[in-house]
Design an enzyme around this catalytic site. Sequence first.
Site, short mmCIF file in Angstrom:
data_model
loop_
_atom_site.label_atom_id
_atom_site.label_comp_id
_atom_site.label_asym_id
_atom_site.label_seq_id
_atom_site.Cartn_x
_atom_site.Cartn_y
_atom_site.Cartn_z
N THR A 23 78.27 60.28 56.20
CA THR A 23 79.16 61.39 55.83
C THR A 23 78.65 62.13 54.61
O THR A 23 78.86 63.34 54.47
CB THR A 23 80.58 60.84 55.60
OG1 THR A 23 81.03 60.28 56.83
CG2 THR A 23 81.54 61.92 55.19
N SER A 76 76.10 56.09 60.40
CA SER A 76 75.73 54.67 60.32
C SER A 76 76.28 53.84 61.48
O SER A 76 75.83 52.72 61.70
CB SER A 76 76.17 54.07 58.98
OG SER A 76 77.56 53.89 58.92
N THR A 131 79.20 55.12 55.33
CA THR A 131 80.02 54.04 54.80
C THR A 131 80.50 53.07 55.88
O THR A 131 80.93 51.96 55.57
CB THR A 131 81.26 54.58 54.05
OG1 THR A 131 82.08 55.29 54.97
CG2 THR A 131 80.85 55.47 52.90
N ASP A 132 80.44 53.49 57.17
CA ASP A 132 81.00 52.63 58.21
C ASP A 132 80.26 51.29 58.34
O ASP A 132 80.87 50.27 58.66
CB ASP A 132 80.99 53.35 59.57
CG ASP A 132 82.06 54.43 59.62
OD1 ASP A 132 82.95 54.44 58.75
OD2 ASP A 132 82.00 55.27 60.54
N1 ASP Z 1 80.82 57.76 60.18
C1 ASP Z 1 80.26 57.82 58.84
C2 ASP Z 1 79.05 56.90 58.79
O1 ASP Z 1 79.21 55.72 58.64
C3 ASP Z 1 81.30 57.45 57.85
C4 ASP Z 1 80.91 57.61 56.44
O2 ASP Z 1 79.75 57.74 56.07
O3 ASP Z 1 81.84 57.61 55.60
O4 ASP Z 1 77.96 57.38 58.91
#
Ligand code: ASP
Length: 324
Positions: free
Chosen positions: A13, A58, A91-92
Amino acid sequence: MRRRLLLIGTGGTIAATADAHRLTDYQVTEGIDSMLAAIPGAGDLAAIRCEQPFNVDSRALRTAQVLQLARRVSQAVQDDTVDGIVITHGTDSLEETAFLLHLTVRTPKPVVLTGAMRPASAPSADGPLNLINALLTARDPASEGRGVLIAMNDLILAARQAAKGHTTRVDAFGGDGVGVLGSVCDGQVRYRQRPDPLTAPALPLAGLRSLPLVDIIQDYQDAPPHPYQAAIQAGARGIVVAGMGNGSLSQAAERGCAQARRKGLICVRASHVPRGPVTAKASDADSGLLASHELNPLQARIALRLALAHGWDRDAIGALLRQL
Ligand code: ASP
């Protein structure tokens, strides 16, 4: 002397943009060079070299990519011209990559992961300050010898104890204080604690191009047996049960693990409860199950995959889980 940092962009993100004010339905669009250039002053915090091995959400990361990243980090920390490393990451699954790095890269040099909960195009995007704080953390000699770190939302967390604890808020990581080593406030890095050194034997990356299949199976009241049969049939080498309470198992989980043990799989009792250990119990000796101790199901799975890749047996894996 000006510190020299390697900044590795992998996507997420923090590198994404969306229409108008949307916080979801974003696409990864930004490369690490342009992300750094877009933050006033960030490029001057150190002598920064950027690399972009891939640029993905991710949730889409494959084991081969995570191993590729880990190998690059292991190599970079041996390089005398690199004082620290920052990795931007979705973050995932950030906690999974961070924990794998924690187990495989042994170095006193700071290795800091960061990401963002809001896309770069969002009002009050959190990515720019998170990236600045990660760079400040990585260039600070006080960060040396603290293991792999995560810099998110003004906090510096130990990869060993970090988990995403909220689906959308910017304080998604490390909310209850466990694993919070320090903070970054208005450019000042401050540490409050130093984690115990990792005493477990090293799990080197050399030669690893893939990792064995290990499934996590969620347990709950009146759980069915078919996930265990599916795991065995799919060729899994191990099962981590995200059990109840202190790693207690439903009848289906007990029977499924017994069947898996007979086929030679290593089975670990973990817990879906977010805090607290899963302690060993007397019946583990008969059932052949291992307690996950301080590891959550995701962490236990990563440790198990690495140990199996190195050909460790049940006793050695049990000792590893006790030490982590
Ligand atoms: N879907 C995103 C990822 O993990 C979520 C994030 O980065 O907050 O790439």
